[in-house]
Design a protein around this motif. Structure first.
Motif, PDB file in Angstrom:
ATOM      1  N   ILE A  98      -2.389  -8.248  -8.554  1.00 41.06           N
ATOM      2  CA  ILE A  98      -2.720  -7.288  -7.495  1.00 41.06           C
ATOM      3  C   ILE A  98      -3.061  -5.929  -8.086  1.00 41.06           C
ATOM      4  CG2 ILE A  98      -1.812  -6.054  -5.488  1.00 41.06           C
ATOM      5  CD1 ILE A  98      -0.085  -8.485  -4.866  1.00 41.06           C
ATOM      6  N   ALA A  99      -4.092  -5.314  -7.536  1.00 37.61           N
ATOM      7  CA  ALA A  99      -4.458  -3.937  -7.867  1.00 37.61           C
ATOM      8  C   ALA A  99      -4.079  -3.031  -6.710  1.00 37.61           C
ATOM      9  CB  ALA A  99      -5.959  -3.827  -8.122  1.00 37.61           C
ATOM     10  N   VAL A 100      -3.550  -1.854  -7.041  1.00 39.37           N
ATOM     11  CA  VAL A 100      -3.381  -0.785  -6.063  1.00 39.37           C
ATOM     12  C   VAL A 100      -4.269   0.356  -6.537  1.00 39.37           C
ATOM     13  CG1 VAL A 100      -1.797   0.842  -4.983  1.00 39.37           C
ATOM     14  CG2 VAL A 100      -1.017  -1.472  -5.542  1.00 39.37           C
ATOM     15  N   VAL A 101      -5.207   0.766  -5.688  1.00 37.93           N
ATOM     16  CA  VAL A 101      -6.194   1.777  -6.080  1.00 37.93           C
ATOM     17  C   VAL A 101      -5.921   3.073  -5.332  1.00 37.93           C
ATOM     18  CG1 VAL A 101      -8.645   2.385  -6.126  1.00 37.93           C
ATOM     19  CG2 VAL A 101      -7.926   0.032  -6.610  1.00 37.93           C
ATOM     20  N   GLY A 102      -5.794   4.158  -6.096  1.00 38.39           N
ATOM     21  CA  GLY A 102      -5.521   5.462  -5.505  1.00 38.39           C
ATOM     22  C   GLY A 102      -6.688   5.982  -4.691  1.00 38.39           C
TER      23      GLY A 102
ATOM     24  N   CYS B 185      -1.790  -3.060   4.112  1.00 36.09           N
ATOM     25  CA  CYS B 185      -0.416  -3.205   4.597  1.00 36.09           C
ATOM     26  C   CYS B 185       0.250  -4.435   3.997  1.00 36.09           C
ATOM     27  CB  CYS B 185      -0.397  -3.306   6.117  1.00 36.09           C
ATOM     28  SG  CYS B 185       1.271  -3.602   6.786  1.00 36.09           S
ATOM     29  N   PRO B 186       1.194  -4.268   3.078  1.00 31.58           N
ATOM     30  CA  PRO B 186       1.856  -5.440   2.495  1.00 31.58           C
ATOM     31  C   PRO B 186       2.722  -6.197   3.496  1.00 31.58           C
ATOM     32  CG  PRO B 186       2.908  -3.425   1.742  1.00 31.58           C
ATOM     33  CD  PRO B 186       1.671  -3.015   2.472  1.00 31.58           C
ATOM     34  N   TYR B 187       3.209  -5.511   4.528  1.00 35.14           N
ATOM     35  CA  TYR B 187       3.997  -6.216   5.536  1.00 35.14           C
ATOM     36  C   TYR B 187       3.119  -7.157   6.347  1.00 35.14           C
ATOM     37  CZ  TYR B 187       7.584  -2.849   4.354  1.00 35.14           C
ATOM     38  OH  TYR B 187       8.501  -2.092   3.659  1.00 35.14           O
ATOM     39  N   CYS B 188       1.851  -6.787   6.490  1.00 37.28           N
ATOM     40  CA  CYS B 188       0.911  -7.630   7.236  1.00 37.28           C
ATOM     41  C   CYS B 188       0.358  -8.770   6.382  1.00 37.28           C
ATOM     42  CB  CYS B 188      -0.259  -6.793   7.748  1.00 37.28           C
ATOM     43  SG  CYS B 188       0.205  -5.423   8.826  1.00 37.28           S
ATOM     44  N   HIS B 189       0.137  -8.513   5.082  1.00 39.40           N
ATOM     45  CA  HIS B 189      -0.602  -9.475   4.267  1.00 39.40           C
ATOM     46  C   HIS B 189       0.052  -9.810   2.931  1.00 39.40           C
ATOM     47  CE1 HIS B 189      -3.854  -8.860   7.129  1.00 39.40           C
ATOM     48  NE2 HIS B 189      -3.804  -7.569   6.909  1.00 39.40           N
ATOM     49  N   GLY B 190       1.140  -9.136   2.585  1.00 41.76           N
ATOM     50  CA  GLY B 190       1.724  -9.331   1.266  1.00 41.76           C
ATOM     51  C   GLY B 190       2.151 -10.759   0.978  1.00 41.76           C
ATOM     52  N   TYR B 191       2.745 -11.420   1.946  1.00 40.04           N
ATOM     53  CA  TYR B 191       3.227 -12.782   1.723  1.00 40.04           C
ATOM     54  C   TYR B 191       2.074 -13.727   1.408  1.00 40.04           C
ATOM     55  CZ  TYR B 191       5.937 -17.058   2.230  1.00 40.04           C
ATOM     56  OH  TYR B 191       6.550 -18.260   1.989  1.00 40.04           O
ATOM     57  N   GLU B 192       0.952 -13.511   2.045  1.00 40.96           N
ATOM     58  CA  GLU B 192      -0.207 -14.393   1.849  1.00 40.96           C
ATOM     59  C   GLU B 192      -0.821 -14.224   0.457  1.00 40.96           C
ATOM     60  OE1 GLU B 192       1.131 -14.982   5.419  1.00 40.96           O
ATOM     61  OE2 GLU B 192       0.505 -12.945   4.884  1.00 40.96           O
TER      62      GLU B 192
ATOM     63  N   GLY C  25     -10.227  -9.415   0.847  1.00 40.03           N
ATOM     64  CA  GLY C  25      -9.767  -9.170  -0.514  1.00 40.03           C
ATOM     65  C   GLY C  25      -9.246  -7.777  -0.741  1.00 40.03           C
ATOM     66  N   VAL C  26      -9.545  -6.856   0.188  1.00 38.06           N
ATOM     67  CA  VAL C  26      -9.045  -5.481   0.124  1.00 38.06           C
ATOM     68  C   VAL C  26      -8.183  -5.236   1.356  1.00 38.06           C
ATOM     69  CG1 VAL C  26      -9.646  -3.031   0.082  1.00 38.06           C
ATOM     70  CG2 VAL C  26     -11.028  -4.673  -1.201  1.00 38.06           C
ATOM     71  N   LEU C  27      -6.943  -4.832   1.132  1.00 39.99           N
ATOM     72  CA  LEU C  27      -5.938  -4.721   2.189  1.00 39.99           C
ATOM     73  C   LEU C  27      -5.235  -3.375   2.097  1.00 39.99           C
ATOM     74  CD1 LEU C  27      -4.435  -8.246   1.422  1.00 39.99           C
ATOM     75  CD2 LEU C  27      -6.100  -7.735   3.234  1.00 39.99           C
TER      76      LEU C  27
ATOM     77  N   VAL D 259      -6.661  -9.397  -5.741  1.00 41.02           N
ATOM     78  CA  VAL D 259      -6.372  -8.710  -4.488  1.00 41.02           C
ATOM     79  C   VAL D 259      -6.307  -7.218  -4.779  1.00 41.02           C
ATOM     80  CG1 VAL D 259      -4.786  -8.455  -2.541  1.00 41.02           C
ATOM     81  CG2 VAL D 259      -4.984 -10.662  -3.695  1.00 41.02           C
ATOM     82  N   VAL D 260      -6.801  -6.425  -3.838  1.00 40.07           N
ATOM     83  CA  VAL D 260      -6.767  -4.970  -3.982  1.00 40.07           C
ATOM     84  C   VAL D 260      -6.089  -4.367  -2.753  1.00 40.07           C
ATOM     85  CG1 VAL D 260      -8.125  -2.867  -4.246  1.00 40.07           C
ATOM     86  CG2 VAL D 260      -8.909  -4.996  -5.304  1.00 40.07           C
ATOM     87  N   PHE D 261      -5.150  -3.472  -2.999  1.00 41.59           N
ATOM     88  CA  PHE D 261      -4.561  -2.671  -1.915  1.00 41.59           C
ATOM     89  C   PHE D 261      -5.022  -1.231  -2.078  1.00 41.59           C
ATOM     90  CE2 PHE D 261      -1.859  -6.295  -1.443  1.00 41.59           C
ATOM     91  CZ  PHE D 261      -1.416  -6.264  -0.124  1.00 41.59           C
ATOM     92  N   VAL D 262      -5.391  -0.612  -0.967  1.00 46.35           N
ATOM     93  CA  VAL D 262      -5.792   0.793  -0.957  1.00 46.35           C
ATOM     94  C   VAL D 262      -5.017   1.522   0.143  1.00 46.35           C
ATOM     95  CG1 VAL D 262      -8.112   0.295  -1.824  1.00 46.35           C
ATOM     96  CG2 VAL D 262      -7.716   0.396   0.650  1.00 46.35           C
ATOM     97  N   GLY D 263      -5.013   2.842   0.035  1.00 48.99           N
ATOM     98  CA  GLY D 263      -4.366   3.668   1.056  1.00 48.99           C
ATOM     99  C   GLY D 263      -5.397   4.438   1.850  1.00 48.99           C
TER     100      GLY D 263
END
Length: 302
Positions: free
Chosen positions: A140-144, A127-134, A123-125, A219-223
């Motif tokens: 979607i959340a993007v957390v700083g 890389c959008p190229y790896c998992h974005g399509y799924e 649930g936390v990712l 879904v959460v994306f982090v850097g």
């Protein structure tokens, strides 16, 4: 017994290099600690002919290819490499080699937010190229976090996969221009600190803010901060770039003669397919290096 090449690391970079060298009839061994970076992920993507495979299946296929051409694979942890080359393992084993390829990858230092590590790879990712399509079209959340440039870029980039993206700055101070650009991309911005990733029945359901407000997200994306596993390279004298990463030429050759790198240990953005290609490129350079040693020795024996 001296190997032509010892490969440290059994991911795509190391296995690709070992396969090429074994096919070139070099005596090669892969030392694999068995701790792959992508182990938490269910699938790999953007790897030609293997899209959707599990990381474990991809590694096993690569291992079988190395073995098919009489390469060797040894489970173990390399603790140090000495000039010469002597490769020391944690169990006391010492391998000698004419050349070395270090393909030990990197580790992801994640934001210290409850729920992030527990959901990492599902649930936390990152890389959008790896998992974005799924996860397309989901909220979607993007957390700083500490990797500011990566995260701010990520907030704009992920908008390609969903119309419902919220950027939780979480301490990142955005400039007026950055806010304008995100607004133009229809990315909502929340400046309140993030308290935790809310998980219910094993799935992400929202982001809880410091005031207790919960913003529904699935879904959460982090850097992450990308930290190379290069502890074997510093003691032997490999030069570094100004950013701290090990310096290499285009083939992965370090400043130490006979010592190459491939994959994420020296190239943080490299995806699996790039790492495999880097391993192949390094292996060709290594074989040419060994060839020169062979020719020089043969001429000296005349």
């Amino acid at each position: 017994m001296t190997y032509d090449t010892v490969v440290v690391g059994g991911g795509p970079a190391g296995l690709s290099a070992a396969t090429l060298l074994a096919r070139a009839r070099r005596r090669v061994i892969v030392v694999d600690a068995g701790e792959p970076r992508n182990a938490p992920a269910d699938h790999v993507h953007n790897f030609l002919s293997r899209d959707g495979s599990s990381p474990g299946d991809l590694r096993e296929a690569g291992r079988q290819e190395v073995l098919r051409y009489d390469g060797e694979i040894l489970q173990g942890n390399v603790t140090r490499i000495e000039n010469g080359f002597e490769i020391h393992l944690g169990d006391g084993t010492v391998l000698t080699a004419r050349s070395v390829l270090v393909a030990t990858g990197l580790r992801d230092e994640l934001p210290d937010i409850p729920g992030v590590r527990e959901q990492w790879g599902s649930g936390v990712l990152h890389c959008p190229y790896c998992h974005g399509y799924e996860v397309r079209d989901q909220p979607i959340a993007v957390v700083g976090g500490s990797n500011r440039p990566f995260t701010v870029h990520q907030a704009s980039l992920i908008r390609q996969w969903s119309e419902d993206v919220v950027f939780f700055t979480n301490g990142i101070e955005l400039s007026d221009d950055e806010r304008l650009r995100l607004d133009a991309r229809s990315v909502d911005i929340v400046d309140a600190p993030v308290a935790r990733v809310v998980v219910r029945d094993g799935r992400v359901v929202g982001i809880e803010l410091s005031d207790g407000t919960v913003v529904p997200r699935t879904v959460v994306f982090v850097g992450p901060t990308f930290v190379p596993n290069d502890m074997l390279l510093t003691p032997i004298g490999c030069s570094r770039l100004d950013d701290g990463w090990v310096a290499t030429d285009p083939t992965g050759l370090t400043s130490v003669d006979g010592l190459w790198t491939a994959g994420n240990v020296s190239d943080s953005p490299a995806q699996l397919i790039n790492s495999a290609a880097a391993g192949s490129k390094a292996a060709i350079a290594i074989n040419h290096y060994l060839l020169e040693l062979d020719v020089t020795r043969a001429v000296g024996a005349l």
